[in-house]
Design an enzyme around this catalytic site. Structure first.
Site, PDB file in Angstrom:
ATOM      1  CB  ILE A  94      22.515  28.335  43.540  1.00  0.00           C
ATOM      2  CG1 ILE A  94      21.534  27.162  43.663  1.00  0.00           C
ATOM      3  CG2 ILE A  94      21.765  29.665  43.419  1.00  0.00           C
ATOM      4  CD1 ILE A  94      20.601  27.258  44.886  1.00  0.00           C
ATOM      5  CG  ASP A  95      24.630  24.059  39.219  1.00  0.00           C
ATOM      6  OD1 ASP A  95      23.547  23.878  38.631  1.00  0.00           O
ATOM      7  OD2 ASP A  95      25.638  24.518  38.630  1.00  0.00           O
ATOM      8  CG  HIS A 110      19.389  33.813  40.852  1.00  0.00           C
ATOM      9  ND1 HIS A 110      18.536  33.052  40.113  1.00  0.00           N
ATOM     10  CD2 HIS A 110      19.127  35.096  40.509  1.00  0.00           C
ATOM     11  CE1 HIS A 110      17.788  33.834  39.366  1.00  0.00           C
ATOM     12  NE2 HIS A 110      18.139  35.078  39.600  1.00  0.00           N
ATOM     13  CB  CYS A 118      27.937  36.965  58.369  1.00  0.00           C
ATOM     14  SG  CYS A 118      27.454  37.886  59.861  1.00  0.00           S
ATOM     15  CB  THR A 178      16.566  30.332  31.593  1.00  0.00           C
ATOM     16  OG1 THR A 178      15.791  31.066  32.545  1.00  0.00           O
ATOM     17  CG2 THR A 178      16.841  31.185  30.364  1.00  0.00           C
ATOM     18  CG  LEU A 204      13.454  20.014  26.841  1.00  0.00           C
ATOM     19  CD1 LEU A 204      14.654  19.354  26.208  1.00  0.00           C
ATOM     20  CD2 LEU A 204      13.213  19.475  28.242  1.00  0.00           C
ATOM     21  CB  ALA A 221      21.418  22.003  27.311  1.00  0.00           C
TER      22      ALA A 221
HETATM   23  P1  NAD Z   1      10.395  37.871  40.414  1.00  0.00           P
HETATM   24  O1  NAD Z   1      10.250  36.797  39.413  1.00  0.00           O
HETATM   25  O2  NAD Z   1       9.319  38.010  41.427  1.00  0.00           O
HETATM   26  O3  NAD Z   1      10.571  39.256  39.620  1.00  0.00           O
HETATM   27  C1  NAD Z   1      11.811  39.966  39.638  1.00  0.00           C
HETATM   28  C2  NAD Z   1      11.467  41.412  39.355  1.00  0.00           C
HETATM   29  O4  NAD Z   1      11.018  41.518  38.006  1.00  0.00           O
HETATM   30  C3  NAD Z   1      10.368  41.926  40.261  1.00  0.00           C
HETATM   31  O5  NAD Z   1      10.675  43.263  40.599  1.00  0.00           O
HETATM   32  C4  NAD Z   1       9.137  41.882  39.353  1.00  0.00           C
HETATM   33  O6  NAD Z   1       8.268  42.977  39.590  1.00  0.00           O
HETATM   34  C5  NAD Z   1       9.732  42.094  37.966  1.00  0.00           C
HETATM   35  N1  NAD Z   1       8.951  41.376  36.959  1.00  0.00           N
HETATM   36  C6  NAD Z   1       8.341  40.181  37.118  1.00  0.00           C
HETATM   37  N2  NAD Z   1       7.693  39.861  35.985  1.00  0.00           N
HETATM   38  C7  NAD Z   1       7.922  40.876  35.102  1.00  0.00           C
HETATM   39  C8  NAD Z   1       7.541  41.125  33.751  1.00  0.00           C
HETATM   40  N3  NAD Z   1       6.766  40.264  33.076  1.00  0.00           N
HETATM   41  N4  NAD Z   1       7.977  42.249  33.129  1.00  0.00           N
HETATM   42  C9  NAD Z   1       8.770  43.117  33.803  1.00  0.00           C
HETATM   43  N5  NAD Z   1       9.173  42.955  35.091  1.00  0.00           N
HETATM   44  C10 NAD Z   1       8.733  41.834  35.712  1.00  0.00           C
HETATM   45  O7  NAD Z   1      11.752  37.626  41.173  1.00  0.00           O
HETATM   46  P2  NAD Z   1      12.093  38.295  42.545  1.00  0.00           P
HETATM   47  O8  NAD Z   1      10.978  38.169  43.509  1.00  0.00           O
HETATM   48  O9  NAD Z   1      12.641  39.678  42.286  1.00  0.00           O
HETATM   49  O10 NAD Z   1      13.302  37.352  42.985  1.00  0.00           O
HETATM   50  C11 NAD Z   1      14.604  37.950  42.921  1.00  0.00           C
HETATM   51  C12 NAD Z   1      15.507  36.939  42.372  1.00  0.00           C
HETATM   52  O11 NAD Z   1      15.675  35.871  43.332  1.00  0.00           O
HETATM   53  C13 NAD Z   1      14.950  36.331  41.100  1.00  0.00           C
HETATM   54  O12 NAD Z   1      15.918  36.546  40.093  1.00  0.00           O
HETATM   55  C14 NAD Z   1      14.812  34.868  41.457  1.00  0.00           C
HETATM   56  O13 NAD Z   1      15.216  34.078  40.365  1.00  0.00           O
HETATM   57  C15 NAD Z   1      15.803  34.697  42.587  1.00  0.00           C
HETATM   58  N6  NAD Z   1      15.446  33.476  43.344  1.00  0.00           N
HETATM   59  C16 NAD Z   1      16.414  32.546  43.627  1.00  0.00           C
HETATM   60  C17 NAD Z   1      16.058  31.414  44.294  1.00  0.00           C
HETATM   61  C18 NAD Z   1      17.089  30.368  44.570  1.00  0.00           C
HETATM   62  O14 NAD Z   1      16.816  29.398  45.251  1.00  0.00           O
HETATM   63  N7  NAD Z   1      18.267  30.573  43.980  1.00  0.00           N
HETATM   64  C19 NAD Z   1      14.761  31.198  44.722  1.00  0.00           C
HETATM   65  C20 NAD Z   1      13.818  32.156  44.422  1.00  0.00           C
HETATM   66  C21 NAD Z   1      14.173  33.301  43.729  1.00  0.00           C
HETATM   67  N1  APR Z   2      18.101  21.107  27.993  1.00  0.00           N
HETATM   68  C1  APR Z   2      17.700  22.371  27.741  1.00  0.00           C
HETATM   69  N2  APR Z   2      16.701  22.995  28.407  1.00  0.00           N
HETATM   70  C2  APR Z   2      16.098  22.296  29.381  1.00  0.00           C
HETATM   71  C3  APR Z   2      16.459  20.970  29.719  1.00  0.00           C
HETATM   72  C4  APR Z   2      17.510  20.379  28.969  1.00  0.00           C
HETATM   73  N3  APR Z   2      17.935  19.133  29.200  1.00  0.00           N
HETATM   74  N4  APR Z   2      15.652  20.542  30.728  1.00  0.00           N
HETATM   75  C5  APR Z   2      14.827  21.570  31.023  1.00  0.00           C
HETATM   76  N5  APR Z   2      15.076  22.617  30.203  1.00  0.00           N
HETATM   77  C6  APR Z   2      14.399  23.916  30.175  1.00  0.00           C
HETATM   78  C7  APR Z   2      12.923  23.852  30.490  1.00  0.00           C
HETATM   79  O1  APR Z   2      12.205  23.690  29.286  1.00  0.00           O
HETATM   80  C8  APR Z   2      12.685  25.222  31.106  1.00  0.00           C
HETATM   81  O2  APR Z   2      12.333  26.155  30.098  1.00  0.00           O
HETATM   82  O3  APR Z   2      14.989  24.691  31.194  1.00  0.00           O
HETATM   83  C9  APR Z   2      14.047  25.620  31.682  1.00  0.00           C
HETATM   84  C10 APR Z   2      14.073  25.581  33.212  1.00  0.00           C
HETATM   85  O4  APR Z   2      13.194  26.584  33.656  1.00  0.00           O
HETATM   86  P1  APR Z   2      12.982  26.812  35.227  1.00  0.00           P
HETATM   87  O5  APR Z   2      12.745  25.514  35.897  1.00  0.00           O
HETATM   88  O6  APR Z   2      11.996  27.926  35.354  1.00  0.00           O
HETATM   89  O7  APR Z   2      14.424  27.306  35.740  1.00  0.00           O
HETATM   90  P2  APR Z   2      15.030  28.754  35.523  1.00  0.00           P
HETATM   91  O8  APR Z   2      14.561  29.358  34.251  1.00  0.00           O
HETATM   92  O9  APR Z   2      16.494  28.623  35.756  1.00  0.00           O
HETATM   93  O10 APR Z   2      14.396  29.591  36.762  1.00  0.00           O
HETATM   94  C11 APR Z   2      14.904  30.941  36.933  1.00  0.00           C
HETATM   95  O11 APR Z   2      13.729  31.151  39.018  1.00  0.00           O
HETATM   96  O12 APR Z   2      13.009  30.076  40.925  1.00  0.00           O
HETATM   97  C12 APR Z   2      13.939  30.963  40.420  1.00  0.00           C
HETATM   98  O13 APR Z   2      16.081  31.403  41.220  1.00  0.00           O
HETATM   99  C13 APR Z   2      15.328  30.432  40.591  1.00  0.00           C
HETATM  100  O14 APR Z   2      17.220  30.685  39.145  1.00  0.00           O
HETATM  101  C14 APR Z   2      15.854  30.272  39.174  1.00  0.00           C
HETATM  102  C15 APR Z   2      14.994  31.237  38.393  1.00  0.00           C
END
Ligand code: NAD
Ligand code: APR
Length: 235
Positions: A94-95, A110, A118, A178, A204, A221
């Site tokens: 979200i950055d 996201h 709104c 990710t 990583l 990265a």
């Molecule tokens: P979630 O991780 O709970 O799962 C998303 C969907 O995928 C759900 O319907 C879940 O049933 C399904 N799912 C989960 N694990 C699975 C697996 N192993 N195999 C198949 N399906 C699987 O995410 P959510 O609750 O749907 O959240 C929606 C989105 O909001 C997510 O993409 C999350 O990253 C995002 N989010 C953003 C922020 C933020 O601050 N930007 C914070 C929290 C969540």
């Molecule tokens: N270079 C490459 N990879 C890195 C580095 C780096 N310098 N630092 C961390 N990582 C990797 C970590 O090893 C980890 O696998 O980035 C990944 C970050 O994973 P998360 O913290 O789970 O973040 P992300 O995968 O973006 O989460 C997905 O979950 O909570 C929700 O909405 C939120 O968008 C987020 C989503």
């Protein structure tokens, strides 16, 4: 190099070296806050002040002068500028570091920390300040309707039709920084595989879905991605 169609997915890891905390590291964002308290629609209904404060803190953090794009962000912008085929960048982040590095064909699945929405009209506006439940929206003129334009757990990610359409026809899928914890993003590699794409994980350490990738490149990265993009552009 060819006119290959490329889809790239990035996560919090690509911004880690810019100084933005990831979510699931030892010092990750979810260590300080329970997701249920700050990143769900229920949390916003229960305690809007806390949710506004959580995102105000992250927004002010993002706007700090020391937070800058890193070589990984710039490498993706260079790929988009120099590759003859299509390049779609899908970020879970979200950055705004991809934009500041020069990426244009970019989808935030996201949402974006620097936008407010709104809850009644759906109108989205650029926002750099600190919000509160008392703020009036410009569209309806009412308080309590404005929220961060961010997808919370339990909500549907954005732009999914465009993302799946690009994945269905891509030749190369790169997943960068990710953990593969969250769907639907974690399932993109399977769609790319079904399309016959070459799939590469750059992270990583192995993600939760590492076994689905053809190729794995582990390291920071900002180091491994510029090297990969330079080699790729040489053809
Ligand atoms: P979630 O991780 O709970 O799962 C998303 C969907 O995928 C759900 O319907 C879940 O049933 C399904 N799912 C989960 N694990 C699975 C697996 N192993 N195999 C198949 N399906 C699987 O995410 P959510 O609750 O749907 O959240 C929606 C989105 O909001 C997510 O993409 C999350 O990253 C995002 N989010 C953003 C922020 C933020 O601050 N930007 C914070 C929290 C969540
Ligand atoms: N270079 C490459 N990879 C890195 C580095 C780096 N310098 N630092 C961390 N990582 C990797 C970590 O090893 C980890 O696998 O980035 C990944 C970050 O994973 P998360 O913290 O789970 O973040 P992300 O995968 O973006 O989460 C997905 O979950 O909570 C929700 O909405 C939120 O968008 C987020 C989503």
């Amino acid at each position: 190099m060819g006119a290959e169609s490329i889809v790239i997915l990035t996560g919090a890891g690509i911004s880690a070296e810019s100084g933005i905390r990831t979510f699931r590291a030892a010092d990750g964002l979810w260590e300080d806050h329970r997701v249920e308290d700050v990143a769900t629609p229920e949390a916003f209904l229960r305690d809007p002040e806390l949710v506004h404060r959580f995102y105000n803190e992250r927004r002010q953090g993002l706007l700090a002068p020391e937070i800058q794009p890193n070589p990984a962000h710039y490498a993706l912008a260079e790929l988009e500028a120099r590759h003859s085929g299509s390049v779609l960048l899908v970020t879970q982040n979200i950055d705004n570091l991809h934009e500041r590095a020069g990426s244009h064909n970019l989808l935030h699945m996201h949402g974006e920390l620097l936008n407010m929405r709104c809850g009644q009209s759906g109108e989205v506006s650029f926002f750099e300040g600190a919000s509160s439940p008392a703020d009036l929206c410009d569209c309806c003129g009412e308080a309590g309707l404005l929220r961060p334009d961010i997808v919370w757990f339990g909500e549907m990610p954005m732009h999914m039709d465009r993302i799946y359409s690009a994945l269905d026809s891509c030749d190369l899928f790169l997943s960068i920084g990710t953990s593969g914890h969250v769907y639907p993003a974690a399932g993109f590699v399977e769609v790319a595989n079904a399309a016959g794409a070459h799939t590469v994980e750059l992270n990583l350490e192995p993600s939760r879905v590492e076994s689905a990738f053809d190729e794995h490149i582990y390291g920071a990265a900002s180091e491994v991605l510029p090297t990969y993009i330079t080699q790729f552009l040489k053809g």
